[in-house]
Scaffold this active site. Structure first.
Site, short mmCIF file in Angstrom:
data_model
loop_
_atom_site.label_atom_id
_atom_site.label_comp_id
_atom_site.label_asym_id
_atom_site.label_seq_id
_atom_site.Cartn_x
_atom_site.Cartn_y
_atom_site.Cartn_z
CE1 TYR A 17 -3.74 2.45 0.74
CE2 TYR A 17 -2.19 3.39 2.31
CZ TYR A 17 -3.36 3.48 1.58
OH TYR A 17 -4.12 4.60 1.69
CE LYS A 72 1.97 23.11 3.80
NZ LYS A 72 2.34 21.76 4.16
CE LYS A 100 -1.31 30.41 8.43
NZ LYS A 100 -0.96 29.98 9.79
CB CYS A 138 12.68 -18.09 -3.06
SG CYS A 138 11.46 -17.72 -4.33
S1 IVH Z 1 -2.21 26.96 8.70
C1 IVH Z 1 -6.59 26.98 8.51
N1 IVH Z 1 0.35 27.45 8.95
O1 IVH Z 1 0.36 22.46 6.60
C2 IVH Z 1 -5.18 26.77 8.13
N2 IVH Z 1 -0.31 25.24 8.41
O2 IVH Z 1 -1.42 21.88 4.29
C3 IVH Z 1 -4.54 25.66 8.82
N3 IVH Z 1 1.55 23.68 8.26
O3 IVH Z 1 -2.26 20.90 8.29
C4 IVH Z 1 -3.11 25.47 8.56
N4 IVH Z 1 3.14 25.09 8.73
O4 IVH Z 1 0.10 20.65 9.22
C5 IVH Z 1 -0.59 26.53 8.68
N5 IVH Z 1 2.56 28.01 9.27
C6 IVH Z 1 1.64 27.10 9.00
C7 IVH Z 1 1.97 25.77 8.74
C8 IVH Z 1 0.97 24.87 8.44
C9 IVH Z 1 2.86 23.84 8.45
C10 IVH Z 1 0.91 22.39 7.88
C11 IVH Z 1 -0.20 21.96 8.80
C12 IVH Z 1 -1.41 21.93 7.94
C13 IVH Z 1 -0.83 21.74 6.58
C14 IVH Z 1 -1.76 22.29 5.53
#
Ligand code: IVH
Length: 693
Positions: A40, A122, A295, A416
C-alpha cells in the site's frame, strides 16, 4: 504547470487513484486490508511521486489530498470543536499573484487598498490542537482526518515548547494549533540510537515525529526530542488581537515558540523576495520546511473570506520545488516485497539532496528503467520531493561510460530463485510489476501467506494470529501451512506451554482450535491458499461449480497440461465470473512443484469438504441483494455468507439489477439510489423474516 503530461503518466495516475481508493475502503470501512502495508505504501509513494513530478495531476479528490488518515486504535478519539483544515497550494509566482487577486476580488477591495500578508514557513511535521481552559492545558489532539483526531494529551505534555499553563488573563477557552516536529539533529540522533538497538529506522523527521507522538507509552515520547511551533487556533472564547501577526505575538508572550522567519509582507514582490530568502536558508535550518504559508493578516477579512471545502480562502501554501542533484548509479538491486513484487532500487554514490544524504532511490519497475534507459555506471539526476522517497529522473547521456549495458531485469526471484512473472490482465495489458511465484517457499512472502492462511476468511484459527505466526516462522517451526497441523504432535519438543505468552490452557485451546479446522469447506480452502487473484468471490464461484476439490483439481490439471488453447481452459473461463487471470493464476500455481508439495502436505492433514450447494428453493435464490448501513443481528460477512448460502448474489452497489437493498441505520447514498431506481428496500428485520430468521 504548463508542462504537458504524457498519456501513460496520466493513465498510471488514474489507475493508482482507483486502486488506492479501493484499498482505503477495504481498510477503513471494511476493516479488511487487501494488500500488505508495504505494498500500500509503495502505491501511495508512487502516486505522490507522479504528482510531485506533475503537479497538475494533484486534484482535490486525489487520495494524496485526503487530510491525514482516519484515527488508529489505541487512543481515544477527539472530535475537533472546529475542524482542522488543510491548505491550497501555489507552485509559482503566478499562482501567488492569482491568490491575491482572488482575495481582492472576493473582498471587493480597491486597487490601492493595502493588503498585509503574514508569511510563515510551512513546517514539515504534523499538526496538533492544544485546548486550554482557564489557562490550563486540558486536551491535546492530532489532526486525524481533520474532523476527528486522537487524544494524545499525555504525549503532548512532554513537549518542551508546549506550556502546561498560560499566563493570567488569557481567554477562558483557547485552542492553540501548530506543528509538532522533530529537528534534523534530534532525528539523526534518534535514528542512530534506533539502529544501535536494532529498532525501527524512520524515513524522515516527519515520520519520526508522528511515530513519537503516537506512542502509547508517554515516557517513550518524552525520550524523543519533539518541538512545536504555534501558528493557528481552533475554538476560542476571545481573541488576543485582530490580526494573524498580532495573535502570533500573543502566542509568543504566552510562552509558545513562533517561527522566527515569520514576516509581514505587503506585495507579491515582497512575498517572492521572502520566499527566495527562506528557500536559500532552508538547508541551514535545523528543521524541515516544505514551503511558505501566506495568510491574510486581518482577521475580519479572514472571517469574510471563509473556506472552500477543506481549505481556507484566506491562506495558501507556496511549495518549494523538488530538490535535485546528480550522482553516479553504482548498481541496481532487486527487493522482494511481502506479496512477492520485485522492486528495483538504485544504489547511488551518496549525494546531498536538499540537506539529506541520499544513497538509495526507487526505480519503480522494469518498464520505468527501460523508459528512462538508466544503466549502471550512468550519472543520474535524483529528486527528493518532500516526503516522497527519492527517485531517479533520468541520466546524463554525455557522461555514460562506453561499456554501460542496458539493465537486464531478473526473471527469477532473488530471494528464493522461483520464476518471477508479470501477470497479463483481462484487458491484455501487462502488470507493471514482476512477481515471484515462490509463494510459501519464498522467505520474502511466506509470513504474509501464512497470516492470510489462518485469517478470518481463511482457516480462521482462533489463537493463531499475526504475532504467533511471526514467532513460529522466525523459529522455523511453521514455514508451510501443513506445519500448523503438526504442532500438537511436535509439542514434546516445542513445549509451547513453557513459552512467554502461552500457558497450559492457551496451548490446549490453540490445539483444539487447530483440530476444529481439520475439516474445511472447499471455497474457504481455496481462498486460504492465498493465490494471487483468487479472492473469496472467485473461490466461491469455482467451488459452487465443481463442488469437490477432486473435481476441481481434475479440470485444473487438464488446463495445466493443455494450456489456454485446450478444452479444460475454455470450460473454466466459460464460467460466469471466472476469467483468464484467475485460471492463469491457478494453473501457474499448480504448475510449480513446490506448490504441489505444499498442497499435498496440507491435504495429508486436512479434509476438504464438498461445497454446500446453495438452496435453490429459498425465497431469495437467484436474487441480487445489496447490504448497506449498520447491521445489528449479524456482521456484514455473516450476512453475505448467509445470503449466498441461500442462493442469492451479493453485490456491493445498487443498480437496476438489484432485487433487494437491505438497509441498516446510517444507510446513505445507496438507499437514495435504490429509491430512485424503485428497488425494494428492506430493514434488516424484514430481510430476516424473508429468509426465515
Ligand atoms: S495553517 C486553517 N500554517 O500544513 C489553516 N499550516 O497543508 C490551517 N503547516 O495541516 C493550517 N506550517 O500541518 C498553517 N505556518 C503554517 C503551517 C501549516 C505547516 C501544515 C499543517 C497543515 C498543513 C496544511
Amino acid at each position: 504547470m504548463s508542462d504537458a503530461i504524457p498519456d501513460d503518466v496520466r493513465e498510471e495516475h488514474a489507475r493508482l487513484v482507483t486502486e488506492i481508493r479501493a484499498h482505503d475502503t477495504r481498510y477503513y470501512q471494511d476493516d479488511a486490508p487487501s494488500v500488505s502495508d508495504a505494498e500500500y505504501d509503495a502505491l501511495r509513494q508512487r502516486l505522490l511521486s507522479l504528482e510531485a513530478e506533475h503537479p497538475a495531476l494533484v486534484t482535490p479528490d486525489s487520495p494524496s489530498q485526503t487530510v491525514g488518515a482516519a484515527p488508529a486504535s489505541g487512543f481515544s478519539k477527539v472530535v475537533h470543536a472546529r475542524p482542522m483544515l488543510s491548505l491550497g497550494n501555489a507552485f509559482s509566482e503566478e499562482d501567488v499573484a492569482e491568490f491575491l487577486q482572488r482575495v481582492r476580488r472576493f473582498l471587493n477591495l480597491g486597487e490601492d487598498e493595502p493588503v498585509a500578508i503574514n508569511a510563515e514557513p510551512k513546517i514539515d511535521g504534523l499538526s496538533a490542537s492544544l485546548r486550554y481552559e482557564g489557562g490550563k492545558l486540558v486536551q491535546g489532539a492530532t489532526r486525524g482526518d481533520g474532523r476527528e483526531g486522537e487524544n494524545v494529551t499525555a504525549n503532548l505534555r512532554t513537549v518542551d515548547d508546549i506550556p502546561d499553563t498560560l499566563p493570567d488573563g488569557v481567554p477562558e477557552v483557547f485552542e492553540v494549533r501548530g506543528e509538532v516536529y522533530m529537528s534534523k539533529s534530534a532525528f539523526a540522533a534518534l535514528n542512530e540510537a534506533q539502529a544501535a538497538a536494532e529498532k525501527q529506522i524512520y524515513a524522515n523527521p516527519r515520520n519520526a515525529a508522528a511515530g513519537s507522538l503516537r506512542q502509547l507509552d508517554s515516557t517513550v515520547t518524552a525520550s524523543r526530542k519533539l518541538s512545536f511551533f504555534a501558528y493557528s487556533w481552533g475554538e476560542t472564547s476571545d481573541l488576543p488581537a485582530d490580526t494573524q501577526s498580532g495573535v502570533l505575538d500573543a502566542f509568543r508572550n504566552w510562552g509558545f515558540s513562533v517561527n522566527p522567519l515569520t514576516r509581514l509582507c505587503h506585495s507579491v514582490d515582497e512575498i517572492m523576495a521572502l520566499y527566495r530568502e527562506i528557500e536559500t536558508a532552508r538547508g541551514e535550518l535545523d528543521y524541515d520546511i516544505d514551503g511558505v504559508v501566506y495568510k491574510i493578516d486581518r482577521l475580519d477579512w479572514q472571517e469574510r473570506l471563509g473556506f472552500v471545502s477543506r481549505s481556507p480562502r484566506f491562506a495558501i501554501a507556496h511549495k518549494f520545488p523538488a530538490e535535485k542533484a546528480t550522482t553516479l548509479l553504482r548498481g541496481i538491486d532487486i527487493q522482494v516485497g511481502r506479496t512477492g513484487s520485485l522492486t528495483p532500487v538504485a544504489r547511488l554514490e551518496p549525494v546531498t539532496v536538499g540537506g539529506v544524504v541520499v544513497s538509495n532511490a526507487t526505480l519503480h519497475n522494469e518498464d520505468e528503467i527501460a523508459r528512462k534507459d538508466v544503466r549502471v555506471g550512468d550519472t543520474v539526476t535524483v529528486q527528493r520531493a518532500g516526503d516522497v522517497i527519492p527517485q531517479i529522473l533520468g541520466h546524463l547521456p554525455d557522461k555514460r561510460p562506453a561499456d554501460a549495458e542496458p539493465f537486464a531485469f531478473p526473471e527469477t526471484c532473488p530471494a528464493c530463485g522461483s520464476h518471477a512473472v508479470r501477470d497479463v490482465r483481462e484487458n491484455g495489458e501487462m502488470d507493471v510489476r514482476r512477481r515471484c511465484t515462490g509463494g510459501l517457499i519464498c522467505p520474502a512472502q511466506a509470513v504474509e501467506r501464512l497470516k492470510h492462511f489462518v485469517s478470518r476468511n481463511g482457516f480462521d484459527i482462533e489463537g493463531l494470529g499475526t504475532k504467533q505466526i511471526e514467532m513460529f516462522y522466525a523459529a522455523g517451526e511453521v514455514t508451510a501451512p501443513a506445519d500448523i497441523f503438526t504442532l500438537k504432535a511436535r509439542n514434546d519438543d516445542l513445549k509451547l506451554e513453557e513459552r512467554e505468552g502461552f500457558g497450559d490452557l492457551s496451548v490446549k485451546n490453540l490445539f483444539e482450535a487447530i483440530d476444529a479446522r481439520r475439516e474445511i469447506g472447499l471455497d474457504r480452502f481455496l481462498f486460504a491458499l492465498g493465490i494471487r487473484n483468487i479472492g473469496q468471490q472467485t473461490s466461491r464461484v469455482l467451488a459452487a461449480n465443481y463442488l469437490s476439490l477432486e473435481a476441481l483439481l481434475t479440470v485444473l490439471d487438464k488446463a495445466v497440461e493443455e494450456g489456454p488453447e485446450g478444452e479444460a481452459w475454455s470450460e473454466l473461463t466459460g464460467i460466469d465470473g471466472i476469467g483468464n487471470t484467475a485460471i492463469g493464476a491457478l494453473t501457474g500455481f499448480l504448475d510449480e512443484p513446490h506448490n504441489r508439495k505444499v498442497l499435498d502436505d496440507l491435504l495429508a492433514q486436512v479434509t476438504v469438504t464438498d461445497f454446500d450447494a446453495p438452496a435453490q428453493d429459498s425465497p431469495v435464490a437467484g436474487k441480487t441483494v445489496v447490504f448497506t448501513g449498520t447491521l445489528e443481528a449479524m456482521t456484514r460477512d455473516e450476512a453475505k455468507a448467509r445470503a449466498e448460502s441461500l442462493g442469492a448474489k451479493v453485490s456491493g452497489s445498487v443498480s437496476k439489477k438489484t432485487d433487494y437493498l437491505v438497509a441498516g441505520p446510517g444507510a446513505g447514498s445507496k438507499a437514495k439510489k435504490a429509491a430512485d431506481l424503485g428497488v425494494t428496500t428492506l430493514t434488516e428485520q424484514e430481510w430476516l423474516d424473508l429468509i426465515g430468521g
